[in-house]
Design an enzyme around this catalytic site. Structure first.
Site, PDB file in Angstrom:
ATOM      1  CE  LYS A 166      20.746  40.746  33.684  1.00  0.00           C
ATOM      2  NZ  LYS A 166      21.176  40.137  34.968  1.00  0.00           N
ATOM      3  CG  ASP A 194      21.544  40.985  38.545  1.00  0.00           C
ATOM      4  OD1 ASP A 194      22.298  41.563  39.086  1.00  0.00           O
ATOM      5  OD2 ASP A 194      21.794  39.697  38.010  1.00  0.00           O
ATOM      6  CD  GLU A 219      20.930  38.024  40.903  1.00  0.00           C
ATOM      7  OE1 GLU A 219      19.791  37.780  41.338  1.00  0.00           O
ATOM      8  OE2 GLU A 219      21.836  37.706  40.347  1.00  0.00           O
ATOM      9  CG  ASP A 242      25.250  36.350  40.082  1.00  0.00           C
ATOM     10  OD1 ASP A 242      26.268  35.479  40.086  1.00  0.00           O
ATOM     11  OD2 ASP A 242      24.607  36.654  39.424  1.00  0.00           O
ATOM     12  CE  LYS A 266      24.602  34.021  36.281  1.00  0.00           C
ATOM     13  NZ  LYS A 266      24.307  34.639  37.740  1.00  0.00           N
TER      14      LYS A 266
HETATM   15  C1  0XW Z   1      24.639  36.173  34.001  1.00  0.00           C
HETATM   16  N1  0XW Z   1      23.498  36.837  33.895  1.00  0.00           N
HETATM   17  C2  0XW Z   1      23.917  38.399  33.487  1.00  0.00           C
HETATM   18  C3  0XW Z   1      22.895  36.298  32.791  1.00  0.00           C
HETATM   19  C4  0XW Z   1      21.564  35.946  32.985  1.00  0.00           C
HETATM   20  O1  0XW Z   1      20.945  37.177  32.694  1.00  0.00           O
HETATM   21  C5  0XW Z   1      21.415  35.914  34.369  1.00  0.00           C
HETATM   22  C6  0XW Z   1      22.493  36.807  34.732  1.00  0.00           C
HETATM   23  C7  0XW Z   1      22.983  37.238  36.239  1.00  0.00           C
HETATM   24  O2  0XW Z   1      23.788  38.050  36.634  1.00  0.00           O
HETATM   25  O3  0XW Z   1      22.251  36.642  36.957  1.00  0.00           O
HETATM   26 MG    MG Z   2      23.060  38.246  38.803  1.00  0.00          MG
END
Ligand code: 0XW
Ligand code: MG
Length: 367
Positions: A166, A194, A219, A242, A266
């Site tokens: 992160k 990410d 990401e 994402d 997701k």
């Molecule tokens: C949705 N998130 C923030 C939760 C997991 O850490 C995966 C992630 C993401 O943004 O990819």
């Molecule tokens: Mg992500």
């Protein structure tokens, strides 16, 4: 026979297994409200689904919204064939436009029911099981470089070979985080930085100048797809999109305009297994690799993700998470359960798990 006769909606709390979960822009939490849905049919069969939004700041969704949307849609589902996800989506769409995260929980329950009716695990209905087991990734909460390196060393020792690191705050700090983590990671580990859209364009431009030579994927650097496209022209890092991929057209834009080679899909963002399978197949046909997961969740979410992963070829997959390893509460006996950093999908019909009602209180509501 398989007409829906009742829908029970339960709430429960999922606490994070590693203390505080922190993402860019100061988003932090130690617990999340998750929502479970049990869809029961006339013949006594039932299926389970789950949605957990990751507070209210990860995407435009929150637990109260999921529950309100489910209460709104549930009456339209009575009498619909619970083993027919397409008919169930049509019924939900007749009441509410959007709210795909709430629809996702019902969708999962219908795939569970369909698998039970067919006597087949959901992986086989999603195209066929092509992986018996697969490596899992874990996210490294945003913290000091030292704490993040320690997390990677500790979880590498537990068998994890892929980390989503992160970042998304000040570029110089993020550079230090990524360098510390890269040094702590064992050879062969996959690292994905990410930012969760947390960088402004200006910050992202500075950040990629600093981290361009590191062995990482990047990401969702900025929130807007246009800014990500600009960032892409300034870096040689392989890119994953994402949050900004919600539709097939977004996916095509992520590939053709941003130049992203991977997409993180997701369940909750795409209306469940129905929409995510479609996007997975589109991504793969575009030559992209996929990360498969949800925003958060427990055993039921993990079971759904496991079937999606098991039906995706190894070379088309970038990463998969088992959220029931990230969370402490287990409503289905911590199944499916990872082993040494690898996951697999149940072989029983449907999602292949059963929720222990004793672990839940009374339903929030029943329709
Ligand atoms: C949705 N998130 C923030 C939760 C997991 O850490 C995966 C992630 C993401 O943004 O990819
Ligand atoms: Mg992500």
């Amino acid at each position: 026979m398989t007409q829906i006769v009742a829908i029970d909606v339960y709430g429960y709390e999922l606490t994070y297994a590693h203390g505080e979960y922190v993402m860019s822009s100061g988003r932090a939490a130690t617990a999340q409200d998750s929502t479970l849905v049990r869809v029961s049919c006339e013949d006594g069969t039932y299926g389970w689904g789950e949605v957990c939004t990751l507070a209210g700041t990860y995407w435009p969704a929150f637990a109260g919204g999921a529950r309100a949307a489910l209460a709104e849609m549930a009456p339209a589902l009575l009498g619909v064939d619970g083993t027919n996800p397409a008919a169930v989506h049509a019924a939900m769409n007749s009441r509410l436009m959007g709210h795909d995260y709430a629809k996702s929980a019902v969708d999962l329950a219908c795939w569970d029911l369909l698998g039970k009716r067919a006597g087949l695990p959901v992986a086989e209905l999603l195209g066929g099981r092509v992986q018996t087991d697969f490596p899992l990734y874990e996210a490294v909460p945003l913290s000091s470089p030292e704490a993040m390196a320690e997390f990677v060393a500790r979880r590498s020792a537990a068998g994890i070979t892929c980390f989503q690191v992160k970042i998304g705050n000040e570029p110089a700090d993020d550079d230090a985080r990524l360098r510390a983590v890269s040094e702590a990671a064992s050879a062969g580990t996959t690292l994905i930085g990410d930012a969760n859209g947390g960088w402004t364009l200006q910050q992202a431009v500075s950040a990629v100048r600093l981290v361009d030579a590191l062995p990482i994927y990047l990401e969702q650097p900025c929130r807007r797809i246009e800014d990500c496209r600009t960032v892409r022209t300034l870096t040689s890092l392989p890119m994953v999109m994402d949050e900004s991929v919600l539709t097939p057209l977004d996916l095509v834009a992520a590939k053709n305009e941003v130049g992203a080679g991977s997409v993180n899909l997701k369940l909750g963002r795409l209306g469940g297994l129905t929409g995510t399978r479609m996007m997975r197949d589109l991504a793969v046909s575009l030559g992209m690799s996929v990360s498969l997961e949800d925003a958060w969740g427990g055993d039921v979410t993990t079971a759904a993700v496991s079937h999606l992963a098991a039906s995706t070829a190894c070379h088309d997959m970038l990463s998969v998470s088992f959220f029931n390893d990230w969370t402490n509460e287990h409503v289905a006996g911590h199944r499916p359960r990872s082993a040494a950093g690898r996951g697999s999908a149940p072989t029983e019909p449907g999602l292949g798990i059963d929720v222990d009602l004793d672990r839940l209180g009374e339903p929030l509501f029943t329709v």
